[in-house]
Design an enzyme around this catalytic site. Structure first.
Site, PDB file in Angstrom:
ATOM      1  N   GLU A   1      -9.101  -2.248   0.639  1.00 54.32           N
ATOM      2  CA  GLU A   1      -8.157  -1.203   0.223  1.00 54.32           C
ATOM      3  C   GLU A   1      -7.401  -1.695  -0.996  1.00 54.32           C
ATOM      4  OE1 GLU A   1      -5.342   0.662   2.847  1.00 54.32           O
ATOM      5  OE2 GLU A   1      -6.730   0.545   4.532  1.00 54.32           O
TER       6      GLU A   1
HETATM    7  C1  BGP Z   1      -2.550   1.330   4.241  1.00 54.69           C
HETATM    8  C2  BGP Z   1      -3.356   2.068   5.278  1.00 54.69           C
HETATM    9  C3  BGP Z   1      -4.068   3.271   4.829  1.00 54.69           C
HETATM   10  C4  BGP Z   1      -3.448   3.947   3.655  1.00 54.69           C
HETATM   11  C5  BGP Z   1      -2.843   3.068   2.613  1.00 54.69           C
HETATM   12  C6  BGP Z   1      -1.965   3.763   1.596  1.00 54.69           C
HETATM   13  O1  BGP Z   1      -1.419   0.836   4.846  1.00 54.69           O
HETATM   14  O2  BGP Z   1      -4.321   1.218   5.855  1.00 54.69           O
HETATM   15  O3  BGP Z   1      -4.339   4.084   5.923  1.00 54.69           O
HETATM   16  O4  BGP Z   1      -3.062   5.204   3.780  1.00 54.69           O
HETATM   17  O5  BGP Z   1      -2.085   2.031   3.156  1.00 54.69           O
HETATM   18  O6  BGP Z   1      -0.747   4.101   2.183  1.00 54.69           O
HETATM   19  P1  BGP Z   1      -0.105   5.536   2.086  1.00 54.69           P
HETATM   20  O7  BGP Z   1      -1.135   6.483   2.575  1.00 54.69           O
HETATM   21  O8  BGP Z   1       1.085   5.498   2.951  1.00 54.69           O
HETATM   22  O9  BGP Z   1       0.209   5.734   0.648  1.00 54.69           O
END
Ligand code: BGP
Length: 473
Positions: free
Chosen positions: A367
C-alpha cells in the site's frame, strides 16, 4: 533524467484494494454483516446499532458486479499482481459456523478466473478490517481467544479452496493498527476508552497466534504458497538530535516494529515484554502459543507506507499532525496532503533499508498512494482527471524504491493503494480518491458508478511497461 531500470525483471507491479471498500453487495450471495456495516463514517464516529442507508460501503464501487470490467482495466495497465481481500463474512457469514458459504467461495473463484485470464498474480489478504459483526457482538472480537479457532477455520477454508491458485497471502492487514483502532482492526466492540490495556494486548496476542496458525495451515494445505505479515509502517524521526528525543522516537517506533519482530523471529522481544510490564499488562500466553509463534514465522514482510512522523521527549513540543489511522508529532520539514498526511518519499527508502537490515526477509510494499480531491474534466471528448499531483507522488516514491533496490534491499513488488477509487477506510469518503481509475460516485451516494481513466492511468502503464525505467528523478 530517467532512471535506468534497477527493478528486477520479476518485480510484481500492481494495485491494491480491500473488499469492504469496493465490493458493495453487502447482503448478496449469503453474505453476513461485518463491522463495516455499523461504521458508516469510518473511525470518525462511534459505531451504529445496525446498518444505515448513509453507509457508502453498502454499494461501494459495486466491484461485486463489475469485477471483470475492473480487472480488465488493471490488465490494460499491465498489472503483474492484484492485491485484494476476501470478505470473511462472505465465507463465514456469522464467523463461528462449522461450514463455509459456497456462494461466497464461488464469488472469489470468479475473481481469480479473471486474474488468471489476464495473467495477473493474485495477492490475497485474509482479513482486512472486516470482522464478521456477530464475532464482534458475541465475543468482543479478538479480545476473545475463541477468535483464533474461527480465524484458523476460515483461513483453512481459503487455502483448501484457492491454495493451488494463489501464491501470495497476507494474514492481517496492518496488524499493528489494532492498538489504535480496536473496532476497525480487531473487531473489538468495547469502546476504546473503556478497553483495558490487558484486553487490548490480549487481542494483539490472539491475532499474532492466529497469524502463525494460518502460516502453519498454508504449509499443510498450500505448500507452494508464501505467507507474509502486513504492517502499517510509519518511520519515526527524532524531532531533534537530543538523545532523549532519539530514545523517544525509538520507543514509539518499536510499537510498530514489534509486530515484524514477532512475525519474523517468532518470539516477543525484550523491549516489548518490558513495555507490557510497565503498563501493568498481564497476558494469557500458553506454552503452545509460544511454540506456534516460534515454529511458524513468515516468508516475507509486507507493509503499507503513507507517512512518516516525528517524536520528542519534550511534551511542550509534541505538536500532533495527522497520520494513517493514528496521529504523530508533525515534522516541520515536510508538506502534507489535503488530509494532513505528511508526504515523505525518502521515508520509504528508509523503511525498506531498516526492515531489510533488521529482518533479512523479502519485502513487499502493498500500500502506498495519495488520497486527493479530483476534478473530472473533458479532454478531446473523453472524461478524465489531470492528476499530475498523483503522478508526482508515485514517481517520487517509486524512485526511492529504486534507490532501496540499488542499496541491496530485496523488494518483491509494489501495489499502489486504491488503484481504482474506493471508499476511504478512516473517513468513509468517496472524495478522498486514490485511483488511476475515477469512479463516478460522490460522498452523498449519487453518481453513475461509471469508470474513467485518469492521466495517471497511462503514466502507471508506462512505468510498468518500462519496468521503472520511465521514472524521472
Ligand atoms: C490503510 C488501510 C486501507 C486504506 C488506506 C488509506 O490504513 O489499510 O484500507 O484505506 O490506509 O487510508 P484512508 O482510506 O483512510 O485514506
Amino acid at each position: 533524467m530517467s532512471t535506468s531500470s534497477t527493478f528486477p525483471s520479476d518485480f510484481l507491479w500492481g494495485g491494491a484494494i480491500a473488499a469492504n471498500q469496493i465490493e458493495g453487495g453487502y447482503k448478496e450471495g449469503g453474505k453476513g454483516l461485518s463491522i463495516q456495516d455499523v461504521m458508516p463514517q469510518g473511525i470518525t464516529t462511534p459505531r451504529t446499532e445496525g446498518p444505515t442507508d448513509d453507509n457508502l460501503k453498502q454499494v461501494a464501487i459495486d466491484f461485486y458486479h463489475r469485477y471483470a470490467e475492473d480487472i480488465a482495466l488493471f490488465a490494460e495497465m499491465g498489472f503483474k499482481t492484484f492485491r485484494f481481500s476476501i470478505a470473511w463474512s462472505r465465507i463465514f457469514p456469522l464467523g463461528d459456523e462449522a461450514e463455509p458459504n459456497e456462494e461466497g467461495l464461488a464469488f472469489y473463484d470468479r475473481v481469480l478466473d479473471e486474474c488468471e485470464k489476464h495473467g495477473i498474480e493474485p495477492l490475497v489478504t485474509i482479513s482486512h478490517y472486516e470482522t464478521p459483526l456477530h464475532l464482534t457482538e458475541t465475543y468482543d472480537g479478538w479480545v476473545n481467544r475463541d477468535l483464533i479457532g474461527f480465524y484458523e477455520r476460515y483461513a483453512r477454508a481459503l487455502f483448501a479452496r484457492y491454495g493451488a491458485r494463489v501464491k501470495y497471502w497476507l494474514t492481517f492487514n496492518e496488524i499493528n493498527s489494532v492498538l489504535h483502532a480496536p473496532l476497525l482492526s480487531g473487531g473489538i466492540n468495547t469502546p476504546k476508552d473503556q478497553l483495558t490495556k490487558t484486553d487490548l494486548y490480549q487481542a494483539v496476542h490472539n491475532e499474532l497466534v492466529a497469524s502463525a496458525l494460518a502460516t502453519k495451515a498454508a504449509r499443510e494445505l498450500a505448500p507452494n504458497a508464501q505467507v507474509g505479515c502486513m504492517i502499517l509502517a510509519m518511520p519515526v524521526y527524532p524531532l531533534s538530535p537530543d538523545p532523549d528525543d532519539v530514545m523517544a522516537s525509538l520507543t514509539t517506533e518499536r510499537t510498530n516494529l514489534a509486530f515484524g519482530d514477532i512475525h519474523v523471529r517468532g518470539e516477543y522481544p525484550g523491549y516489548y515484554l518490558r513495555s507490557l510490564r510497565d503498563q501493568g499488562v498481564d497476558l494469557v500466553v500458553t506454552d503452545e502459543d509460544r511454540a506456534v509463534l516460534k515454529e511458524n514465522t513468515v516468508d516475507f514482510v509486507s507493509f503499507s507506507y503513507y507517512v512518516s512522523v516525528a517524536e520528542t521527549a519534550d511534551e511542550s513540543k509534541r505538536v500532533m499532525g495527522e497520520g494513517n489511522l493514528f496521529p504523530g508529532v508533525r515534522n516541520p520539514t515536510l508538506k502534507a496532503s489535503e488530509w494532513g498526511w505528511q508526504i515523505d518519499p525518502v521515508g520509504l527508502r528508509i523503511v525498506l533499508n531498516q526492515f531489510w537490515d533488521r529482518w533479512q526477509k523479502p519485502l513487499f510494499i502493498v500500500e502506498n498512494g495519495l488520497g486527493a480531491k479530483d476534478e473530472l474534466v473533458e479532454v478531446d471528448g473523453r472524461k478524465t482527471v489531470i492528476d499530475d499531483y498523483r503522478i508526482a507522488y508515485f514517481n517520487d516514491h517509486l524512485v526511492q524504491v529504486g534507490e532501496a533496490i540499488t542499496d541491496g534491499v530485496d523488494v518483491m513488488g509494489y501495489t499502489s493503494w486504491g488503484c481504482i477509487d474506493l471508499v476511504s477506510a478512516s473517513t468513509a469518503q468517496m472524495s478522498k480518491r486514490y485511483g488511476f481509475i475515477y469512479v463516478d460516485r460522490n460522498d452523498d451516494g449519487s453518481g453513475t458508478l461509471d469508470r474513467y481513466k485518469k492521466k495517471s492511468f497511462d503514466w502507471y502503464a508506462g512505468v510498468i511497461r518500462s519496468n521503472g525505467a520511465s521514472l524521472t528523478r
